[in-house]
Write an enzyme that holds these catalytic residues in place. Structure first.
Site, PDB file in Angstrom:
ATOM      1  N   HIS A   5       0.890  -1.622   8.946  1.00 13.01           N
ATOM      2  CA  HIS A   5       0.575  -0.185   9.031  1.00 13.01           C
ATOM      3  C   HIS A   5       1.570   0.631   9.847  1.00 13.01           C
ATOM      4  CE1 HIS A   5      -1.554   3.596   8.971  1.00 13.01           C
ATOM      5  NE2 HIS A   5      -1.644   3.598  10.290  1.00 13.01           N
ATOM      6  N   HIS A  13      -4.016   3.586   2.521  1.00 13.30           N
ATOM      7  CA  HIS A  13      -3.621   4.364   1.343  1.00 13.30           C
ATOM      8  C   HIS A  13      -3.953   3.639   0.037  1.00 13.30           C
ATOM      9  CE1 HIS A  13      -1.751   7.270   3.886  1.00 13.30           C
ATOM     10  NE2 HIS A  13      -0.777   6.477   4.288  1.00 13.30           N
ATOM     11  N   GLU A  25       0.795  -1.225   0.000  1.00 11.70           N
ATOM     12  CA  GLU A  25       0.000   0.000   0.000  1.00 11.70           C
ATOM     13  C   GLU A  25       0.831   1.281   0.000  1.00 11.70           C
ATOM     14  OE1 GLU A  25      -2.180   1.783   2.796  1.00 11.70           O
ATOM     15  OE2 GLU A  25      -0.587   1.842   4.259  1.00 11.70           O
ATOM     16  N   ASN A  26       2.131   1.176   0.232  1.00  7.47           N
ATOM     17  CA  ASN A  26       3.008   2.351   0.182  1.00  7.47           C
ATOM     18  C   ASN A  26       4.055   2.231  -0.920  1.00  7.47           C
ATOM     19  OD1 ASN A  26       2.073   3.777   2.719  1.00  7.47           O
ATOM     20  ND2 ASN A  26       2.719   1.825   3.603  1.00  7.47           N
ATOM     21  N   HIS A  44       4.689   0.157  10.549  1.00  3.92           N
ATOM     22  CA  HIS A  44       6.042   0.075   9.968  1.00  3.92           C
ATOM     23  C   HIS A  44       7.102  -0.312  10.994  1.00  3.92           C
ATOM     24  CE1 HIS A  44       5.192   2.735   6.165  1.00  3.92           C
ATOM     25  NE2 HIS A  44       4.154   1.969   6.504  1.00  3.92           N
TER      26      HIS A  44
END
Length: 252
Positions: free
Chosen positions: A173, A68, A39-40, A175
């Site tokens: 999420h 995201h 998602e990143n 990290h």
């Protein structure tokens, strides 16, 4: 069944770590199926068609997302195509894409579910109720849940809520990899957060200078995701037969 899962891929460095390390990790751990949270992947926020393909070409079999998921506009059409990717299942009805998918692995049905928590995130549908509905309406041999969550309490609650009902609940999420990989009382393996894959010498994959300055001044700063620098790849290996989970983190 042995599942290799890689935590949040952040930007170009994260994609490079997938390309350079994932094939060897799959071989080393004898993974039957590899899932990556992407998602990143597109410069630190969202995913595009090109970064989606880059992660798959790097060795991933499937991709999960998070809050995201829709940061890049071209993902809308991508999610509505025959794609090896899911977004959080508790987004409202009519949102592009699917929140769960069943894949066939050596004759076994693996249910993959992506969920997003609500504490300190968007107040979307209740993930606890949504996962109950998904499990009631699907037949599968094994189930894997990526719970994209901000708080440890909501993550742990989801783990216990699903204990004995799915094979694995892994958090994404924040990290930051947590040191709590475990098997819950009824056999589900769990970790609060797998950690990230991206720029090592920053803050959550972002260049540190702007983040520190924001904390000092309380003024807005643009997050910078470096294209060069040392990287880290974080993940877990899950064995559904022995009901084990082992976390790892490799730094350059």
């Amino acid at each position: 069944m042995r599942i290799l899962f890689i935590g949040d891929v952040v930007g170009k460095i994260g994609r490079r770590m997938i390309k350079n390390y994932l094939p060897q990790l799959k071989k080393e751990h004898g993974a039957h199926f590899t899932i990556v949270n992407g998602e990143n992947a597109a410069h630190g926020k969202g995913i595009t068609e090109s970064t989606y393909k880059e992660i798959l070409n790097g060795g991933a079999d499937f991709i999960t997302l998070g809050n995201h998921a829709f940061a890049k506009r071209d993902v809308y059409d991508l999610l509505n195509s025959d794609v090896k990717m899911v977004r959080p299942a508790n987004f409202p009805e009519g949102t592009p894409g699917d929140g769960s998918r069943i894949v066939n692995i050596n004759g076994k049905k693996l249910l993959i579910v992506n969920l997003q928590a609500r504490s300190f995130l968007e107040p979307i549908e209740n993930p606890f109720k949504v996962i109950d509905t998904i499990l009631d309406n699907n037949e599968f041999d094994a189930a894997f849940v990526d719970f994209h969550s901000e708080t440890t309490s909501e993550s742990i609650a989801m783990g216990y809520h699903l204990d004995g009902r799915v094979n694995a609940v892994v958090g994404t999420h924040t990290h930051v990899q947590t040191n709590d990989a475990t098997r819950l009382p009824n056999g589900t393996v769990y970790i609060t957060d797998v950690g990230m894959t991206g720029f090592k010498d920053g803050i959550l994959g972002i260049r540190k200078d702007e983040v520190i300055r924001r904390f000092i001044t309380n003024l807005p700063e643009r997050h910078v995701v470096p294209d060069e620098g040392k990287g880290v790849i974080s993940g877990v290996i899950i064995d559904t037969d022995s009901k084990t989970i082992k976390n790892f983190k490799i730094e350059e």
